[in-house]
Structure formats: structure tokens, C-alpha cells
Scaffold this motif. Structure first.
Motif, PDB file in Angstrom:
ATOM      1  N   GLY A   1     -38.004  11.930  -5.572  1.00  0.00           N
ATOM      2  CA  GLY A   1     -38.609  11.560  -6.406  1.00  0.00           C
ATOM      3  C   GLY A   1     -39.040  10.068  -5.808  1.00  0.00           C
ATOM      4  N   SER A   2     -40.639  10.257  -5.298  1.00  0.00           N
ATOM      5  CA  SER A   2     -41.355   9.144  -5.278  1.00  0.00           C
ATOM      6  C   SER A   2     -42.458   9.839  -5.587  1.00  0.00           C
ATOM      7  CB  SER A   2     -41.188   8.955  -4.229  1.00  0.00           C
ATOM      8  OG  SER A   2     -42.348   7.916  -3.282  1.00  0.00           O
ATOM      9  N   ILE A   3     -43.699   8.401  -6.273  1.00  0.00           N
ATOM     10  CA  ILE A   3     -44.489   9.220  -6.866  1.00  0.00           C
ATOM     11  C   ILE A   3     -45.774   9.182  -5.562  1.00  0.00           C
ATOM     12  CG2 ILE A   3     -46.710   8.138  -8.127  1.00  0.00           C
ATOM     13  CD1 ILE A   3     -44.549   7.200 -10.050  1.00  0.00           C
ATOM     14  N   ARG A   4     -45.445   7.885  -4.638  1.00  0.00           N
ATOM     15  CA  ARG A   4     -46.585   7.167  -3.604  1.00  0.00           C
ATOM     16  C   ARG A   4     -46.834   6.785  -2.478  1.00  0.00           C
ATOM     17  NH1 ARG A   4     -51.053   3.102  -5.371  1.00  0.00           N
ATOM     18  NH2 ARG A   4     -51.634   4.365  -3.101  1.00  0.00           N
ATOM     19  N   SER A   5     -44.609   7.023  -1.929  1.00  0.00           N
ATOM     20  CA  SER A   5     -44.983   6.987  -1.303  1.00  0.00           C
ATOM     21  C   SER A   5     -44.023   7.874   0.116  1.00  0.00           C
ATOM     22  CB  SER A   5     -43.301   5.897  -0.802  1.00  0.00           C
ATOM     23  OG  SER A   5     -43.309   4.805  -1.207  1.00  0.00           O
ATOM     24  N   PRO A   6     -45.368   7.672   1.514  1.00  0.00           N
ATOM     25  CA  PRO A   6     -45.005   8.676   2.220  1.00  0.00           C
ATOM     26  C   PRO A   6     -43.797   9.139   2.696  1.00  0.00           C
ATOM     27  CG  PRO A   6     -47.221   8.101   2.725  1.00  0.00           C
ATOM     28  CD  PRO A   6     -46.355   6.746   1.569  1.00  0.00           C
ATOM     29  N   GLU A   7     -42.963   8.158   2.962  1.00  0.00           N
ATOM     30  CA  GLU A   7     -41.769   7.572   3.761  1.00  0.00           C
ATOM     31  C   GLU A   7     -40.595   8.380   2.924  1.00  0.00           C
ATOM     32  OE1 GLU A   7     -43.714   4.804   2.764  1.00  0.00           O
ATOM     33  OE2 GLU A   7     -43.287   3.229   4.210  1.00  0.00           O
ATOM     34  N   ILE A   8     -40.550   8.675   1.855  1.00  0.00           N
ATOM     35  CA  ILE A   8     -40.045   9.674   0.953  1.00  0.00           C
ATOM     36  C   ILE A   8     -39.981  11.025   1.112  1.00  0.00           C
ATOM     37  CG2 ILE A   8     -38.480   9.715  -1.487  1.00  0.00           C
ATOM     38  CD1 ILE A   8     -37.974   7.157  -0.100  1.00  0.00           C
ATOM     39  N   ALA A   9     -41.446  11.445   1.271  1.00  0.00           N
ATOM     40  CA  ALA A   9     -41.913  12.823   1.130  1.00  0.00           C
ATOM     41  C   ALA A   9     -40.465  12.717   2.965  1.00  0.00           C
ATOM     42  CB  ALA A   9     -43.308  13.288   1.315  1.00  0.00           C
TER      43      ALA A   9
ATOM     44  N   ALA B   1     -50.130  16.019  -5.392  1.00  0.00           N
ATOM     45  CA  ALA B   1     -51.113  16.880  -4.236  1.00  0.00           C
ATOM     46  C   ALA B   1     -50.411  17.016  -2.887  1.00  0.00           C
ATOM     47  CB  ALA B   1     -52.277  17.268  -4.875  1.00  0.00           C
ATOM     48  N   GLN B   2     -51.001  15.095  -2.957  1.00  0.00           N
ATOM     49  CA  GLN B   2     -51.381  14.288  -1.714  1.00  0.00           C
ATOM     50  C   GLN B   2     -49.612  14.643  -1.456  1.00  0.00           C
ATOM     51  OE1 GLN B   2     -52.241  10.713  -1.299  1.00  0.00           O
ATOM     52  NE2 GLN B   2     -53.441  10.862   0.004  1.00  0.00           N
ATOM     53  N   MET B   3     -48.732  14.314  -1.894  1.00  0.00           N
ATOM     54  CA  MET B   3     -47.146  13.812  -1.463  1.00  0.00           C
ATOM     55  C   MET B   3     -47.006  15.206  -0.602  1.00  0.00           C
ATOM     56  SD  MET B   3     -46.509  10.823  -1.344  1.00  0.00           S
ATOM     57  CE  MET B   3     -44.277  10.285  -1.590  1.00  0.00           C
ATOM     58  N   VAL B   4     -47.294  16.321  -2.333  1.00  0.00           N
ATOM     59  CA  VAL B   4     -46.439  17.699  -1.577  1.00  0.00           C
ATOM     60  C   VAL B   4     -46.943  18.334  -0.907  1.00  0.00           C
ATOM     61  CG1 VAL B   4     -46.290  20.103  -2.776  1.00  0.00           C
ATOM     62  CG2 VAL B   4     -46.123  18.283  -4.564  1.00  0.00           C
ATOM     63  N   GLN B   5     -48.322  17.828  -0.541  1.00  0.00           N
ATOM     64  CA  GLN B   5     -48.794  18.492   0.529  1.00  0.00           C
ATOM     65  C   GLN B   5     -48.108  18.419   2.005  1.00  0.00           C
ATOM     66  OE1 GLN B   5     -50.672  21.664   0.945  1.00  0.00           O
ATOM     67  NE2 GLN B   5     -50.004  21.209   3.149  1.00  0.00           N
ATOM     68  N   LEU B   6     -47.740  17.048   2.224  1.00  0.00           N
ATOM     69  CA  LEU B   6     -47.425  16.401   3.223  1.00  0.00           C
ATOM     70  C   LEU B   6     -45.476  16.281   3.134  1.00  0.00           C
ATOM     71  CD1 LEU B   6     -47.049  13.528   5.241  1.00  0.00           C
ATOM     72  CD2 LEU B   6     -46.569  11.908   3.148  1.00  0.00           C
ATOM     73  N   TYR B   7     -44.990  16.760   2.535  1.00  0.00           N
ATOM     74  CA  TYR B   7     -43.920  16.693   2.383  1.00  0.00           C
ATOM     75  C   TYR B   7     -43.733  18.632   2.675  1.00  0.00           C
ATOM     76  CZ  TYR B   7     -39.525  19.364  -0.296  1.00  0.00           C
ATOM     77  OH  TYR B   7     -39.027  20.419   0.609  1.00  0.00           O
ATOM     78  N   ARG B   8     -44.643  19.906   2.317  1.00  0.00           N
ATOM     79  CA  ARG B   8     -44.503  20.870   3.172  1.00  0.00           C
ATOM     80  C   ARG B   8     -44.940  20.811   4.261  1.00  0.00           C
ATOM     81  NH1 ARG B   8     -43.935  24.632  -1.118  1.00  0.00           N
ATOM     82  NH2 ARG B   8     -45.106  24.742  -3.089  1.00  0.00           N
ATOM     83  N   ASP B   9     -46.257  20.718   4.719  1.00  0.00           N
ATOM     84  CA  ASP B   9     -46.326  20.038   6.202  1.00  0.00           C
ATOM     85  C   ASP B   9     -45.207  19.397   6.659  1.00  0.00           C
ATOM     86  OD1 ASP B   9     -49.009  20.967   5.418  1.00  0.00           O
ATOM     87  OD2 ASP B   9     -50.129  18.879   6.187  1.00  0.00           O
ATOM     88  N   ARG B  10     -44.398  18.524   6.418  1.00  0.00           N
ATOM     89  CA  ARG B  10     -43.327  17.895   7.026  1.00  0.00           C
ATOM     90  C   ARG B  10     -42.002  18.729   7.580  1.00  0.00           C
ATOM     91  NH1 ARG B  10     -45.087  15.109  11.545  1.00  0.00           N
ATOM     92  NH2 ARG B  10     -43.414  14.048  11.121  1.00  0.00           N
ATOM     93  N   PHE B  11     -41.825  19.319   5.613  1.00  0.00           N
ATOM     94  CA  PHE B  11     -40.743  20.439   6.470  1.00  0.00           C
ATOM     95  C   PHE B  11     -40.907  21.169   6.539  1.00  0.00           C
ATOM     96  CE2 PHE B  11     -38.755  23.992   4.541  1.00  0.00           C
ATOM     97  CZ  PHE B  11     -37.818  23.580   3.858  1.00  0.00           C
ATOM     98  N   ALA B  12     -42.032  21.978   7.489  1.00  0.00           N
ATOM     99  CA  ALA B  12     -42.316  22.982   8.789  1.00  0.00           C
ATOM    100  C   ALA B  12     -42.130  22.575   9.731  1.00  0.00           C
ATOM    101  CB  ALA B  12     -43.424  23.818   8.296  1.00  0.00           C
TER     102      ALA B  12
END
Lengths: 220, 377
Positions: free
Chosen positions: B194-202, B225-236
Motif C-alpha cells: 500500500g502506498s498513496i504516492r510513492s512510485p517506488e512502492i508500486a 489512477a496514476q499509481m495504479v497505472q504505474l503498477y499495472r505497466d510495471r507488472f507487465a
């Protein structure tokens, strides 16, 4: 917000006067007009945008409490973050900048003013407050890593009636020309001196590197 | 019987898990001025969790705080106690402090709860939001991200390897250390980050193919939206599947009454005096700026289903319902109302959900995935 013209220099004025009209706004307008003339004299076009803090006062207090800016405040913060030059004008309250003025810079993202030329100005009822530029405003913008132009402009009420040598108009012209030199000398946006969250979203640090850093001696 | 827990009635066999999360704040009721005792609040938390199961919710997650006015220290005791009094409820955290809690203890505690509850536990890791907690536990807040990264890397090894030799930067080295008990059926609890706005955690969640959860209550939806999108992209990027196959959870904050104006009138004093955003924006402004929804059950239903417009199809939805001094009776009424719209909410989330979007993770699904892997090998 008007669309950004990339060919134009972008200068944003932040003023924190509370009355309408205010001498702070008057000084801000004079500085803006002088800066526009000085940049035009150097053969460049300029867009001057004015951020008046009074209508944003509630949004600023809300930002302190919630941690995020409402729409109009977000636009104002964004404008300042992307400006090539900033003119800041505050009334003097209790021997310093006003709380409203400080709050705006308290909620600005860290790094937003890195390397940005800034002209500092202040107004007060008496000239006895004139050192507020040097003991309050310069340290604040030094901390924010802005480049503060050598001439600050302080206007006491009496300055608005004086035309003697060393008058307000001359100080305004000199400060504006100093800002114009720095603004038009900037051929590209100032280099990113530190990684911001926006950088991290645009190009995430790969996790292997984060792992190495975690085990190294970096602070993150 | 070890694997019998999960789905006697197919209860968690679904795309999305819906539940509640609590921060465990002890706050005065602004309409009466009365502050519950710690004892009352702790017992209320248990009552709320049991009610969640009664109304058909899937998940109860507790926060972790080590300072007043919270009663959310020692979350593992709370979860085990609730686990003993429930049958199907999934127990989770929101969040477990991976920065200041020794990963050796986290490995033991959550593996133990796994056994006690027959696999009804997962956890969400976070860095916490109270500065002094770091020095109280002998840590440096400036190292928050690095602590989260190193501690989790160790936690994974403690669960996946029987005997661990380890040396790192933030805790005593381990030589020949075997964490006990071993995870149930050899499968570690599922982990959300869980993280609100730390891209490192996504990035961390994506790297390991773990879940990512956005608290999604106090901030504009654009942050989530921004964090979820980053996480989804990096998951792939890390080869775990398509962006749409990443495992996403969202928070949400609701207050309902049959008549929407009644909801607004009743909730307003709690909103105006709430610990986080109280005395700030108006209820109306905050409702439009953040995912907070105050209104009729139908309005809550529609707003919740709209989260998919920016988060995609996701796996876990947790609501905050028990904070800001709301009395227990009101919270239990909120859960009854949530229970009433639950079938429609599940149906709404199922509608148009592509077949290749994974179901929400459970112990059973982790076991099934492992069996499939073994067959393939």
C-alpha cells in the motif's frame, strides 16, 4: 488558464495583498509591466500571468489540512512551477512576509523553484520595514533554491507619492531589467537538480536499482 | 481439512473481494462529546468485524498504529481473536508497518495466523504515517523506502526458504535461521503493498508480482489512477502478465442512509470534525474532490462501480466505515446497508469483466496456482 505558448517567456506574479485594491497589487502590476517591457526590449515575447493569493486563501488552508490542492490552487501552483521567472510581492506582517504568502510557498512541491529567477518585493506602511526583503524573503527563496535577482523592491506608502531620484519607479525598472536578463538568458528549462515524483512516474527507477540502493548507503 | 476453509459456499470464489478496513481511531463523537474508552473501541472493532461476516462481506483489515488516539497496536492479536470467532471472513491489515516491524516477527506472526485460521489471512504492507514511530522502534524515517525494500526482501526469503542465512543493512544478520511455523501448506500469505504516492512502492509490488492497494479515501482519485497505472505497466514489464492482469485493491469511504439528504445531515458533524480532513474543505467539496461518497445506497453503489473507469477491473474493494467518532450502532447500520447492496455491487463488478482478469487472491487460489505449476513442470 490560457494555453501555454512555448515561444513566449513565461513570467508569473504571485501577490499576497489582502485589501482590494491593495498597494501590494499595485506594486505587482508595476513590476509585471516593467518586466514585460524589459523582456520585449530584448526582442522576446512574454506571457505574464498573475496569481493573486487572496481568492485562494481558503484553498490554501484546505491544502494544509488535506494535503492536496483544489482545482484553482492546483493551476496556480502548476503555473509557478513551470514559470521561467517569478515575481513575488507580499505585504509586511509582524516584521515578515504574511502567513498567506508563506503558505503558498509551503505547499509548493519541493524542487518547483530550483534555479528559477525570482524578483522579491514587499510593501508596508513605513520604510522601517524595508530590510524584510533581506532578512525574510531572500532566505526563503535561497532555501527554495531560486535565483533571487540582486535588486529587491520595497515600497512604503510614501513611495507611491515620491518621484525623487532613487524613487520607486527606478527601483522597479532596475529590478525588472535584472529579471529580464535572467529570464531571457534561459535558453532551456533549468536542468532537473533532483528527482521529483513526476520524474519517477515518467521513468521509474528499476527495482533492481532500488534493491541495490537499499543495501548501499543511499537515503531514500 | 486444511484446505476446506475457503469456499464451502463458494463464498470467496469471485472476481472481487469486498470488505472494510479500520484505522482504529479513538475519537470523540462530535454530536455527544463522548469519547469511547480503549476497551469499548477494541471490543467494537471485534463486533464490526463479526458483523462484516454476517452481512456477507469478504474482508476485514485492521490498521497498525503505535500511538494514541489509536487502539490498533498489536494487530495480530486482534486478527487471531476475530479469526477464532468467524468462519469465512478473510483477515488482512491496512497496513502492516514493514519499515519499523522486524520482518522476522512478521514472518512468524502471519504464518501462525494462517495456521490458526486455515489460511484466511493476507497482509498489506505500508510505511506508516507517524514520524516518531521510526525512532521509537530504532529506525530512521529518512530510510523509509529502503527499509520497506530490504525488510520485505528478507520477509519473502523467510517464508520461501526453510533455513536462511542473511545479512543486510538494517537488522542483525541471521545465520541458519528457520522461521517457524512454516507457512500453511508451504504457501506464504498473499501480500499487498500500500502506498498513496510513492512510485517506488508500486514498483516493488510490480517487481514481485504482488498486489498493489491504494487507500483511495483522502486524496483525489487522480492520485490512485496514476499509481495504479504505474503498477499495472510495471507488472507487465516484469513479465507477470498483461497490465490488466495485475492485482489491484482500492479503498473507499462511504456513509449511507435510505434518503441521501439524511445521510448528508447525519454525517456532516462527523466529517466536519474528523481527525484527517476536519475543519478543512466542506463535505460537498471533499465529496467531489475525493472518492468519499455520502448519500443513498444507490449512490454508493454507482460511485463504487465507477472506480473501474480509472482503475480497471480490480480484485479488492475495502471501505472505511468506522472512524471519526461514529458510534458502534451507526457503524453496524452502515454494514447492514452495505450488505443490502452487496449482491448488486458484486453483479456490477462482474459485468463486462474480461475472463483473463484474475480473481481475487486467496490461499486456495495460491494452492491451485502451485499445483498447476507442478503439473507443468
Amino acid at each position: 488558464m490560457t494555453p501555454i505558448n512555448r515561444d513566449h517567456r513565461r513570467v508569473v506574479i504571485v501577490s499576497a495583498g489582502l485589501s482590494v485594491p491593495s498597494s501590494t497589487r499595485l506594486l505587482a502590476d508595476n513590476l509585471g509591466a516593467a518586466t514585460a517591457r524589459a523582456i520585449a526590449a530584448r526582442g522576446e515575447e512574454v506571457d505574464i500571468q498573475h496569481v493573486e493569493l487572496r481568492p485562494l486563501a481558503h484553498a490554501l488552508a484546505d491544502h494544509l489540512l488535506t494535503g492536496f490542492p483544489a482545482t484553482e490552487l492546483a493551476a496556480a501552483l502548476d503555473a509557478v512551477s513551470h514559470a521561467e521567472g517569478v515575481i513575488v510581492v507580499t505585504p509586511v506582517f509582524s516584521a515578515s512576509y504574511s502567513g498567506l504568502f508563506k503558505t503558498f510557498f509551503d505547499v509548493l512541491e519541493p524542487g518547483a523553484l530550483d534555479g528559477t529567477p525570482v524578483l522579491v518585493a514587499a510593501t508596508a506602511g513605513t520604510a522601517r520595514h524595508s530590510l524584510v526583503l533581506d532578512h525574510a524573503l531572500r532566505p526563503l527563496f535561497a532555501y527554495l533554491r531560486a535565483v533571487v535577482v540582486p535588486t529587491g523592491v520595497f515600497a512604503a506608502s510614501e513611495d507611491f507619492g515620491s518621484t525623487a531620484d532613487g524613487s520607486l519607479d527606478k527601483r522597479v525598472e532596475r529590478a525588472a531589467s535584472e529579471l529580464a536578463v535572467l529570464v531571457s538568458g534561459a535558453t532551456a528549462p533549468a536542468p532537473a537538480l533532483r528527482r521529483t515524483p513526476a520524474d519517477e512516474f515518467a521513468a521509474p527507477t528499476p527495482f533492481e536499482q532500488l534493491l541495490r540502493e537499499a543495501g548501499g548507503d543511499a537515503v531514500r | 481439512m486444511a484446505t476446506d476453509w475457503s469456499d464451502k459456499e463458494g463464498k470467496h470464489d469471485m472476481g472481487i473481494q469486498i470488505g472494510i478496513f479500520s484505522v482504529g481511531d479513538v475519537t470523540a463523537d462530535p454530536t455527544t462529546g463522548r469519547t469511547p474508552s480503549e476497551h469499548e473501541r477494541i471490543k467494537a472493532t471485534v463486533a464490526i468485524a463479526k458483523k462484516a461476516e454476517d452481512v456477507g462481506l469478504d474482508v476485514f483489515a485492521t490498521g497498525e498504529h503505535h500511538n494514541p488516539p489509536f487502539i490498533a497496536s498489536n494487530p495480530t492479536a486482534t486478527l487471531a481473536y476475530i479469526g477464532a470467532q468467524t468462519e469465512t471472513l478473510l483477515l488482512s491489515t491496512a497496513t502492516t508497518l514493514i519499515t519499523t516491524t522486524d520482518p522476522v516477527l512478521i514472518a512468524e506472526d502471519y504464518a501462525k495466523i494462517q495456521h490458526l485460521t486455515d489460511g484466511r489471512v493476507d497482509l498489506m504492507l505500508g510505511r506508516g504515517n507517524t514520524g516518531p514511530v521510526y525512532p521509537w522502534f530504532g529506525k530512521d524515517i529518512r530510510q523509509g523506502i529502503n527499509l520497506a525494500i530490504e525488510n520485505y526482501a528478507l520477509l519473502r526469503r523467510l517464508w520461501s526458504e526453510d533455513v536462511v542465512d542473511w545479512e543486510g543493512r538494517f537488522r542483525t544478520p541471521l545465520q541458519g535461521y528457520a522461521s517457524t511455523p512454516r507457512p500453511l501448506d508451504g504457501v506464504a500469505p498473499f501480500v499487498w503493498h500500500g502506498s498513496i504516492r510513492s512510485p517506488e512502492i508500486a514498483e516493488q509490488a510490480a517487481y514481485y508480482g504482488d498486489g498493489y492497494f491504494h487507500n483511495h479515501i483522502f486524496w483525489p482519485a487522480s492520485h490512485a489512477a496514476q499509481m495504479v497505472q504505474l503498477y499495472r505497466d510495471r507488472f507487465a514489464h516484469y513479465g507477470h502478465g498483461t497490465p490488466e492482469q495485475a492485482i489491484v485493491g482500492l479503498g473507499g469511504q462511504i456513509f449511507m442512509r435510505k434518503n441521501s439528504q439524511d445521510a448528508i445531515n447525519e454525517f456532516r458533524p462527523y466529517f466536519d470534525n474528523a481527525p484527517v480532513y476536519g475543519h478543512g474543505p466542506s463535505l460537498e467539496d471533499f465529496t467531489s474532490q475525493t472518492p468519499l461518497t455520502v448519500g443513498s445506497p444507490q449512490q454508493v453503489l454507482e460511485r463504487t462501480l465507477s472506480f473501474r473507469e480509472y482503475a480497471g477491473d480490480y480484485q479488492r474493494q475495502l471501505f472505511l466505515v468506522d472512524h471519526a467518532g461514529l458510534p458502534l450502532k451507526t457503524v453496524l447500520e452502515q454494514l447492514d446497508l452495505l450488505g443490502e447492496i452487496l449482491p448488486a455491487m458484486r453483479a456490477g463488478f462482474a459485468e463486462g469483466r474480461p475472463a483473463d482478469v484474475p480473481d481475487a487472491p486467496t490461499h486456495a487460489s495460491a494452492l491451485a496456482a502451485r499445483e498447476k505449476e507442478e503439473v507443468t513442470v
